[in-house]
Design an enzyme around this catalytic site. Structure first.
Site, PDB file in Angstrom:
ATOM      1  N   LYS A  50      -7.333   0.936  -4.748  1.00 25.36           N
ATOM      2  CA  LYS A  50      -7.565  -0.339  -5.090  1.00 25.36           C
ATOM      3  C   LYS A  50      -9.011  -0.565  -4.842  1.00 25.36           C
ATOM      4  O   LYS A  50      -9.651  -1.309  -5.752  1.00 25.36           O
ATOM      5  CB  LYS A  50      -6.734  -1.294  -4.160  1.00 25.36           C
ATOM      6  N   GLN A  94      -1.502  -4.748   3.148  1.00 24.94           N
ATOM      7  CA  GLN A  94      -0.635  -3.690   2.661  1.00 24.94           C
ATOM      8  C   GLN A  94       0.651  -3.572   3.262  1.00 24.94           C
ATOM      9  O   GLN A  94       0.540  -3.261   4.613  1.00 24.94           O
ATOM     10  CB  GLN A  94      -1.630  -2.532   2.479  1.00 24.94           C
ATOM     11  N   ASP A 117      -2.688 -11.262  -3.045  1.00 25.18           N
ATOM     12  CA  ASP A 117      -1.478 -10.598  -3.335  1.00 25.18           C
ATOM     13  C   ASP A 117      -0.287 -11.407  -3.527  1.00 25.18           C
ATOM     14  O   ASP A 117       0.968 -11.007  -4.005  1.00 25.18           O
ATOM     15  CB  ASP A 117      -1.237  -9.512  -2.379  1.00 25.18           C
TER      16      ASP A 117
END
Ligand code: NAP
Length: 281
Positions: A50, A94, A117
């Site tokens: 990422k 994450q 996200d």
């Protein structure tokens, strides 16, 4: 037809680079920071990718590593610090965090403003209510694939297998927003193969390697495989769909790798660029 998410993500990232260049010309460098469990090799490698893709389009970002020693208070403190930092436009928590930490409390602390996200309760609530906000990166990437290939889901029977809050549930809601007739299947669903055979659009978000075989698929159906599974003795990841048999029956299908994964990252970056642009306007 193979739905080529990698090629699409390249086009997408090239477009994002133009927007980032524009922001940089105004003195703004879009920044996506990531909080990641240092002991989880898969997470660390996803996060590296990422950051690499973000850098390639001119973005920046730091990683905050969480270990078994990190306390809940320290985690929340880090989130509040990033929330307050005007140079940080997006924050990714994450999944998964180490088990001793309360991930839901962390997501509540993050809120919706920098949740690129799209997985905090605040962002998911906005999705349910049909309000603008960051949409979950993986289902968002899938809708971008559908749009690119002009796949209209209106009135179609869609089956989403999986009901996690980061994938299955928001995917179902996003298909519903697009007027599909949506069913969600999960581990307690009876006669899953038969439910699959009824679906015009099948989204696999299960986490079981190659569980969905070609003879579960309605001829001509659109098959979206979000699964990423490690299999002993095999290099690389495999999807939830048995590609070789499914490709013979499906009308269109995403491969693994090179399907949903690259569009998830592109969508995450796109949300982060949106966040930076909002700060300018
Ligand atoms: P998860 O939280 O473990 O959820 C899996 C879901 O699948 C659950 O709802 C579970 O049902 C259901 N399930 C499990 N076994 C099943 C079975 N035999 N039959 C029917 N349903 C079953 O996983 P996730 O985080 O949503 O991820 C799912 C997959 O997507 C994984 O392979 C993951 O690596 C991948 N993923 C990919 C991306 C990407 O960018 N491509 C991003 C995120 C995740 P219950 O709720 O009843 O337990």
């Amino acid at each position: 037809m193979i739905l080529d998410g990698l090629a699409l993500s390249k086009e997408f990232r090239a477009e994002l680079k133009v927007r980032v260049d524009n922001l940089r010309s105004k003195g703004i460098i879009p920044k996506l920071d990531v909080i990641v469990a240092a002991q989880d090799p898969a997470s660390v490698s996803y996060v590296k990718m990422k950051h690499r893709w973000a850098e390639q389009i001119g973005m920046t970002g730091d990683s905050y590593e969480i270990t078994d020693e990190t306390t809940q208070e320290e985690l929340i403190e880090t989130i509040f610090k990033l929330n307050a930092d005007s140079k940080v436009h997006g924050v990714l928590l994450q999944h998964p965090l180490p088990k001793h930490l309360d991930e839901n409390a962390a997501l509540l602390a993050l809120g919706s403003a920098k949740d690129v996200d799209g997985i905090t309760p605040a962002s998911l609530g906005r999705l349910v209510a049909g309000l603008p906000g960051f949409r979950c990166a993986t289902p968002l990437g899938i809708t971008k694939i559908l749009d690119h290939y002009k796949i209209d889901v209106t009135g179609k029977r869609a089956l989403v297998i999986g009901r996690s809050h980061i994938l299955g549930k928001p995917m179902a809601l996003m298909l519903l927003e697009r007027n599909a007739t949506v069913t969600i299947a999960h581990s307690k669903t009876v006669d899953l193969a038969d439910r699959c055979r009824e679906a015009d659009i099948l989204v696999a978000a299960v986490g079981r390697a190659e569980m969905i075989k070609g003879d579960w698929i309605k001829p001509g159906a659109i098959v979206i495989d979000a699964g990423y599974n490690k299999v002993e003795g095999k290099t690389g990841d495999v999807g939830d769909v048995h590609f070789e048999s499914a490709v013979e029956v499906a009308g269109a299908i995403t491969p693994v790798p090179g399907g949903v994964g690259p569009m998830t990252v592109a969508s995450l970056l796109s949300n982060a660029v949106d966040a930076a642009e909002k700060m300018v306007s």
